[in-house]
Design an enzyme around this catalytic site. Sequence first.
Site, PDB file in Angstrom:
ATOM      1  CG  ASP A 519      11.641 -10.289 -60.732  1.00  0.00           C
ATOM      2  OD1 ASP A 519      11.849  -9.490 -61.652  1.00  0.00           O
ATOM      3  OD2 ASP A 519      11.530 -11.517 -60.893  1.00  0.00           O
ATOM      4  CB  THR A 521       8.688 -13.102 -64.284  1.00  0.00           C
ATOM      5  OG1 THR A 521       8.412 -12.223 -65.364  1.00  0.00           O
ATOM      6  CG2 THR A 521       8.320 -14.527 -64.680  1.00  0.00           C
ATOM      7  CG  ASP A 719      11.173 -15.798 -59.231  1.00  0.00           C
ATOM      8  OD1 ASP A 719      11.604 -14.775 -59.809  1.00  0.00           O
ATOM      9  OD2 ASP A 719      10.450 -16.642 -59.792  1.00  0.00           O
TER      10      ASP A 719
END
Length: 832
Positions: A519, A521, A719
């Site tokens: 991912d 961010t 996350d």
Amino acid sequence: MKHIYKITGMTCMGCRANMERMLNDIDEIKQAEVDLDKAEAVIEFDNHLSITELQDKLKKAGSHYQIHLNDKEALKYHKEKEKSKKDFKGNGVYYCPMFCEGDKTYDKPGDCPVCGMDLIEQPSSSKSVTYTCPMHSEIETDEPGNCPVCGMDLVPKQTKETSENTTYKKLLKKFKIALAFTFPIFLIAMADMIPENPLLKIMPLKYWNWVQFVFSLPVVFYAAWMFFERAWRSVRTWNLNMFTLIGIGAGAAWTFSVIALIFPGLFPGQFKTEEGTVHLYFEAATVILTLVLLGQLLEAKAHSKTNSAIKELMKLAPNSAVRIVDGQEQVISIDHIKKGDILKLKPGDKVPVDGELKKGNAYIDESAITGEPIPVEKKPGDKVSSGTINGNTSFLMEAEKVGSETLLSQIIKMVNNASRSRAPIQNMADKISAYFVPAVVFIAIITFIVWKFFGPEPSWVYAFVNAIAVLIIACPCALGLATPMSIMVGVGKGASSGILIKNAEALERMNKIDTLVIDKTGTVTFGRPSVEKVVSLSGLNEDEILSFIASINNNSEHPIGKATVEYAKNKGIKLQVIENFQAVAGKGVTGYMEGKNVGLGNEKLLKQYHINYPDEVRNEVLKYQNKGKTVSLFFIEKEIAGFVVIWDAIKETSIEAIKKLKEAGMEVIMLTGDNKNTARAVAEKLQLSGFKAECLPQDKLKEVEVLQNNGKKVAMAGDGINDAPALAKANVGIAMGTGTDVAIESADITLIKGDLKGIVKAKNLSNSVVKNIKQNLFFALLYNTIGVPVAAGILFPFFGLLLSPMIAALAMSFSSVSVISNALRLRSIRLD
């Protein structure tokens, strides 16, 4: 038994009578007599009361007199009574080191019902605190208070006897006894090899044989009796194991010797010595048992090191903390900390629980948790975790997570669970072990038959000795320990380096990963976005647009949302009331403000709500996106009213980690919900193998499935909540410890630091653990493949070499220790 107590506060005969009456009214007291002159009470109990219980009962009865322990006998009794409660403060969870029944645990120490190995205590994150008197160390209690002897404040004292220490001490005691009695037996037997045996000048051989028999009894029936118990249980339950072979081999040698000693006439001449006595094997049986006992002792010592990482983590939590109540400092046990308590940390103190720094600044050493050596600066509002160490300043913190909820407790729990899990590679060892013992017994029988009918004279003796050597040298434990020992040490190594592994299967699968999906961010970037600019595209000014954007984001958990809210608050912007708030996964947020439909998000959100997106606005937004920045567009009803430019810096460690992963032959692909332009800019800077932008949660899941269908072994790192489906689907899901609980729960591996360098470490750890397991399995298989035929006498026709059962016992004992020692090497490997 009568005990004498000291009483203070009595001034007259009325006091004496009153005290005596109250004592005799207590149900547990059979009789009590009080002496005013000596200020003593002689008490005889039906059921003994501790001094604390006695004081409580008198207090409830209305007594204002003080009663204390007085005589040495009472002090000793109190000590034993209290100590019996604390001698062993384990956590009540035990497991087999060979994981015979998977992750099954037991609630008390003992032997594994399958393989007979000593059960190992699972380390616990709880901190058991014992309080003691500075003046009277024999006083110990679970609660703070006053000393019942002198009245001084009790102070914390940490006392804990681990099950491993208990097992080790028990085995050490038995080994010493076995050695003390085996050594004389060995000397008597070996003296026969000396010309003109000096012992025969003292008394005939038949009497020395009886001496050997007597000396063997403590070895067989005390020191090593547990081996025969385990052997019998293994046969009864048909869970054949190492102790089956030891029991048969050593038992046969000892039983043969006893029968030969008592009934020598039953045996043919080739079994007998020149003196007419039968060749006995008391020394073989006792030496074998003593050497096996030595092996168990060394194993117990080695086992204590395999979960040393967990024990080191447990030491990070302090026993006590300083709580602030009404401005006053109170030293309390860590078990008594409650959510909301204000705690004071002084320079060098360990953080007792998870919480938020409220007053002061600090540099916190988080190396034991994250593996990073550089202290982290903390200011009011920042989170601090249990087990980390304060620097050289003082600060106040508010407790938020206590007991089993703390990060440290969760780490220890995860490491414990992972240590007990089974790796797929272990299935091969299990299949071999299932046939191993019957095969060895069969080989021993064949060995006996071949030596009896084809061996040299005395053929019966050769047959018997070589069959025993076959039984003794075989070591199924080396096979059984090969995988779990490496897993246990590897998981512990990971934990001490900031890598939490959910199960052994994930650790093994990580070795085969060839594609990493990440991912953006919070994974590639810091996940702490900051507002760079707010642009108004309507008649509203920038502060008004910021107020609307921050208001709708105030209900969002997304890092970008939090960044805008914090930015607005720092500028003193007042937030508006938002109704019907809704988070649209992968697109943005919407709601109603002053009766109007408002929203903030990406281009997909604009399309969903049919918002007009003029080209001039698109081109202006594109300038920021091409610089790798994120732009969220704000609309009111059907028109764009403005946008906010967000910058989330790329971690330098991400660039370094991706470079290392690519050098190791892995493809690194980024899947992000951000727009294509921003994603392209980030991908080019990181030199990724590929990227895909504007991904919804289902898009990330689908992309992982496509890669897997193309034969790729995929690890997914993320996350956020939107990463959870892909994390669960990937061959190995890797969560950033800085992310959401949902992501962490869906993942197989959690990186506490939230840093891609952790993936490099996890990959290197997996490679090392799998390599170590294969080394252990190879050694165990090679050892048994060579050892059993040699013990059977395969070298005798060519070199005239035979293996003594005692040498076989020594080799068997050290085979398991060698496997554990090889696993322990994982503690010193470099992961970066």
